[in-house]
Design a protein around this motif. Structure first.
Motif, PDB file in Angstrom:
ATOM      1  N   VAL A 158       1.342   1.373  -4.584  1.00 52.46           N
ATOM      2  CA  VAL A 158      -0.053   1.036  -4.837  1.00 52.46           C
ATOM      3  C   VAL A 158      -0.606   0.389  -3.573  1.00 52.46           C
ATOM      4  CG1 VAL A 158      -1.688  -0.339  -6.189  1.00 52.46           C
ATOM      5  CG2 VAL A 158       0.286   0.732  -7.307  1.00 52.46           C
ATOM      6  N   ASN A 159      -1.575   1.075  -2.942  1.00 51.27           N
ATOM      7  CA  ASN A 159      -2.174   0.574  -1.710  1.00 51.27           C
ATOM      8  C   ASN A 159      -1.120   0.263  -0.654  1.00 51.27           C
ATOM      9  OD1 ASN A 159      -4.789   0.731  -2.788  1.00 51.27           O
ATOM     10  ND2 ASN A 159      -4.594  -1.302  -3.715  1.00 51.27           N
ATOM     11  N   GLY A 160      -0.116   1.119  -0.584  1.00 56.00           N
ATOM     12  CA  GLY A 160       0.891   0.970   0.457  1.00 56.00           C
ATOM     13  C   GLY A 160       2.040   0.053   0.106  1.00 56.00           C
ATOM     14  N   ALA A 161       2.023  -0.598  -1.040  1.00 55.58           N
ATOM     15  CA  ALA A 161       3.106  -1.502  -1.430  1.00 55.58           C
ATOM     16  C   ALA A 161       3.862  -0.934  -2.620  1.00 55.58           C
ATOM     17  CB  ALA A 161       2.532  -2.880  -1.776  1.00 55.58           C
ATOM     18  N   TRP A 162       5.193  -1.100  -2.604  1.00 58.09           N
ATOM     19  CA  TRP A 162       6.020  -0.617  -3.703  1.00 58.09           C
ATOM     20  C   TRP A 162       5.924  -1.612  -4.857  1.00 58.09           C
ATOM     21  CZ3 TRP A 162       8.140   3.893  -4.777  1.00 58.09           C
ATOM     22  CH2 TRP A 162       9.118   3.980  -5.767  1.00 58.09           C
ATOM     23  N   VAL A 163       5.390  -1.146  -5.986  1.00 59.32           N
ATOM     24  CA  VAL A 163       5.134  -2.008  -7.137  1.00 59.32           C
ATOM     25  C   VAL A 163       6.129  -1.696  -8.240  1.00 59.32           C
ATOM     26  CG1 VAL A 163       3.457  -2.650  -8.923  1.00 59.32           C
ATOM     27  CG2 VAL A 163       2.704  -2.246  -6.562  1.00 59.32           C
TER      28      VAL A 163
END
Length: 577
Positions: A158-163
Motif C-alpha cells: 500500500v503506497n509502497g509499504a508492505w502492509v
C-alpha cells in the motif's frame, strides 16, 4: 511458463535464475569483445590517433546527453540501460545473500512460500523455523497462513509499504513498488517479505567518458575541416599547409566540401554543366556503372535549384537533361538538389515552391524512380553549445532544423542525404563540457558528427524520408593523402563509424577527383593509387553501406577503370551531370 514455475520448488527457481544471470554475465562481455564495433578491425587502441576520434560505441554505453541541444525530446535515449561492463555488478546485486534481492523483486507469483526466519535458507537451505504459505486473492492481497501456528494474515503493498492485516481487506492494495524509506504499518522482520525497490544505476557515474569528448585534437597532419571565405578566395588551412587550403567553390561539380572545405556562401551559374544531350560522357558513365560485374546501384545527380532560380527556360532545359539521363537502363533514381536552402534562395517559401515543382515534374516524367535531395544543417553539429547554434543559424537561416523539417514534410522526395564533415573550423571555436570531467573541450569532428546524427534521430526525419549521410571530410587535396594507417583509421571511425553506429544506413563519399579551379580533391591518390584511407575502407567490409560521387568529366584513368576500383569499396554511385 506459469505451470513450469509452479512445478518448481523455491530452491530450484533460485538455482535456475542464478544460472541464467551467471550465464549472461559470462557471455555478454564475450559477445561485446567478439563484436567490438560496427567497423571490424578498427577499434580504438590507447595511445594511437584513433583513441581521440572514435565512433559512439553503444556496447560501451556511451551517453549523448551532453551533445544534444536543450530542446531534444526527453524520450531520446542514447545509452544502454545496463552495458556489458556493468553486468558483473548487476549479477552480484541479484545473487547477494543467497538471492535475497531476487526474492524481494516485484512482481510476486500468485502463490509463494517464505521462511519464517529470513536466515534459514542462507545458512541451512531449509526452513527450520517453519514456513508461511501466501496465496493471492481476487482483491490482489495475499492470504498468508503460518504452517506452524496456523495464524492467517492478509498482506500486500500500500503506497509502497508492505502492509500486514489480520482481517480481509475489501479493496486492492496499491500497485506501486516499495519505497526505500517506506515503513510497514504492521509488519515485522520475521513475517513481511523484505522487498527493496528495483535497482537504479546512475549510468553517468559508472560509464566511461566517450572518447570523442576527450580533450584532444586530431593528428597534426589531419585536416580538421574549414569553412569558405566569404570573398570566394581560398582560406589558409589551420596547420598552414597550402596543400590543405580551402577551395574556391563552383557548381561545375558537387560542392568540394572536404576536410578543408564547406558549402559555398554564394551560388554560381550552372551553365558550365555538360548536358547529356550534348555530351555523351554521362551516358557512357551510366552504361559503364550498369555493368553487372560491378554490382552498383546508380543515381544521377544535378542541382536544379540554380537553374530554377535562373528562370523557366534554364530550368526546363536542365530538367529535360536530368530526365533523359535517368531514363537510361539501370538508374535507380535522381538527386536534384544539393545543400538545399544553404545558398541562392531568399525565403523559405521560395525553397518550398522549388521543391514542390521539381518533385511534381520529376515524378510525372520518371514514374517509379526514387527522388532525393541533399541538405546541410550546420547547427546540428554544435551539440549543446548554444553560442555555436546561434552562429550557425545566422550562417544558414534557411537551412535550420525547423526549416528542413518543413521541407521534408512536403513529401516531395523519397530520400534525403544530410551532409557532414563540414564547418570544422567553426565548430572548433566552440566548446562543450567533457562527459567525464565537466571541463570545456573543443568540438572535434567526431563529436560534431555524433551530435548531428543523434539530433537527426530526435527530429524523426526518418518518418518523412529515407535518411542517408553524405561525408565531405575524407577527401584530401593534391595527389597524395597525408594520412598514415592510424590517422586514416581514426578518421573513418570518427566520420563513418559514428554515423553507422547511430543508425545511418549508408554514407555517400565525396571527393573522387573532384576538380575545383586549380585544386583537385581525392579519396584515392592520383592515378587510382591506393592509400591508407582506401586500403582501410576496402578491408572493413563496408561496401554495402557506402556510396560515392563521380564526375564522368573528371576521371583518374577512365570511367570504366575508375568505377571498377571504386566498386571495391562502395555499392552505390552518384553520377554528376
Amino acid at each position: 511458463m506459469k505451470p513450469l514455475l509452479g512445478s518448481m520448488t523455491r530452491r530450484e527457481r533460485r538455482f535456475a535464475v542464478a544460472g541464467v544471470i551467471i550465464t549472461l554475465t559470462l557471455l555478454l562481455p564475450l559477445v561485446a569483445a567478439a563484436e567490438p564495433g560496427l567497423i571490424p578491425g578498427s577499434g580504438p587502441t590507447p595511445g594511437t590517433a584513433s583513441a581521440t576520434e572514435q565512433p559512439a560505441d553503444v556496447e560501451r554505453g556511451d551517453s549523448c546527453h551532453d551533445t544534444l541541444p536543450a530542446d531534444t525530446p526527453s524520450y531520446v535515449v542514447c545509452r544502454w540501460l545496463n552495458p556489458p561492463q556493468d553486468a558483473a555488478a548487476a549479477a552480484q546485486f541479484w545473487l547477494a545473500e543467497d538471492g535475497a534481492n531476487l526474492e524481494r523483486a516485484q512482481p510476486l507469483p500468485p502463490e509463494f512460500i517464505r521462511c519464517n526466519q529470513k536466515s534459514d535458507l542462507a545458512k541451512t537451505g531449509t526452513c527450520k523455523g517453519g514456513e508461511t504459505l501466501c496465496q493471492q486473492q481476487p482483491t490482489g492481497w495475499y492470504r498468508c497462513t503460518d504452517q506452524v501456528t496456523r495464524k492467517v494474515t492478509y498482506e500486500g503493498y500500500v503506497n509502497g509499504a508492505w502492509v500486514v492485516r489480520s482481517t480481509p481487506p475489501s479493496t486492492a492494495p496499491s500497485p506501486t513498488a516499495p519505497s526505500p524509506t517506506a515503513t510497514s504499518t504492521a509488519a515485522t522482520p520475521s513475517t513481511a517479505p523484505p522487498r527493496s525497490p528495483a535497482q537504479t544505476i546512475d549510468a553517468t557515474a559508472v560509464l566511461p567518458a566517450p572518447a570523442s569528448l576527450a580533450t584532444s585534437s586530431a593528428p597534426a597532419s589531419t585536416p580538421a575541416g574549414t569553412e569558405p571565405s566569404t570573398t570566394g578566395q581560398n582560406e589558409p588551412p589551420p596547420d598552414g599547409n597550402p596543400a590543405t587550403a580551402a577551395p574556391t567553390l563552383t557548381s561545375t561539380t558537387a560542392p568540394p566540401d572536404t576536410p578543408t572545405a564547406e558549402p559555398p556562401p554564394t551560388a554560381t551559374p550552372s551553365s558550365s554543366k555538360p548536358a547529356p544531350a550534348q555530351d555523351s560522357t554521362a551516358a557512357q558513365a551510366i552504361a559503364a556503372a550498369a555493368a553487372s560485374r560491378l554490382r552498383l546501384r546508380i543515381w544521377v545527380e544535378s542541382d536544379l535549384a540554380d537553374d530554377y532560380l535562373a528562370g523557366d527556360r534554364p530550368y526546363t532545359t536542365a530538367l529535360q537533361d536530368l530526365v533523359a539521363a535517368a531514363q537510361q537502363p539501370g538508374v535507380t533514381g535522381v538527386k536534384f538538389a544539393d545543400n538545399l536552402g544553404y545558398t541562392g534562395f531568399t525565403t523559405a517559401a521560395d525553397v518550398t515552391r522549388f521543391l514542390t515543382r521539381a518533385g511534381q515534374d520529376l515524378r510525372a516524367a520518371l514514374p517509379g524512380k526514387h527522388l532525393a535531395i541533399g541538405v546541410v544543417v550546420p547547427e546540428l553539429g554544435c551539440g549543446a553549445a548554444k553560442t555555436c547554434i546561434r552562429a550557425m543559424r545566422a550562417k544558414a537561416p534557411l537551412a535550420t532544423k525547423e526549416h528542413i523539417t518543413r521541407y521534408l514534410t512536403l513529401r516531395a522526395v523519397d530520400r534525403v542525404e544530410i551532409s557532414t564533415g563540414l564547418f570544422g573550423r567553426t565548430y572548433a571555436q566552440y566548446q562543450v563540457p567533457d562527459a567525464k570531467t565537466g571541463k570545456p573541450t573543443a568540438i572535434t569532428p567526431a563529436l560534431a558528427a555524433r551530435a548531428q546524427w543523434m539530433s537527426v534521430r530526435a527530429l524523426e526525419w526518418d518518418t518523412l524520408a529515407q535518411v542517408r549521410g553524405r561525408e565531405y571530410g575524407l577527401a584530401h587535396a593534391g595527389g597524395t593523402s597525408p594520412w598514415d594507417n592510424k590517422q586514416a583509421t581514426a578518421q573513418i571511425d570518427a566520420r563513418i563509424g559514428t554515423a553507422l553506429a547511430l543508425g545511418v544506413p549508408t554514407i555517400t563519399l565525396w571527393g573522387h577527383k573532384a576538380v575545383d579551379g586549380t585544386q583537385t580533391y581525392r579519396l584515392l591518390d592520383a592515378g587510382l593509387a591506393p592509400n591508407a584511407l582506401w586500403t582501410t575502407l576496402t578491408s572493413q567490409r563496408l561496401r554495402g553501406r557506402l556510396a560515392v560521387i563521380v564526375d564522368p568529366a573528371s576521371t583518374e584513368r577512365s570511367i570504366t577503370a575508375d568505377l571498377t576500383e571504386l566498386a571495391k569499396a562502395v555499392s552505390e554511385v552518384f553520377i554528376l551531370l
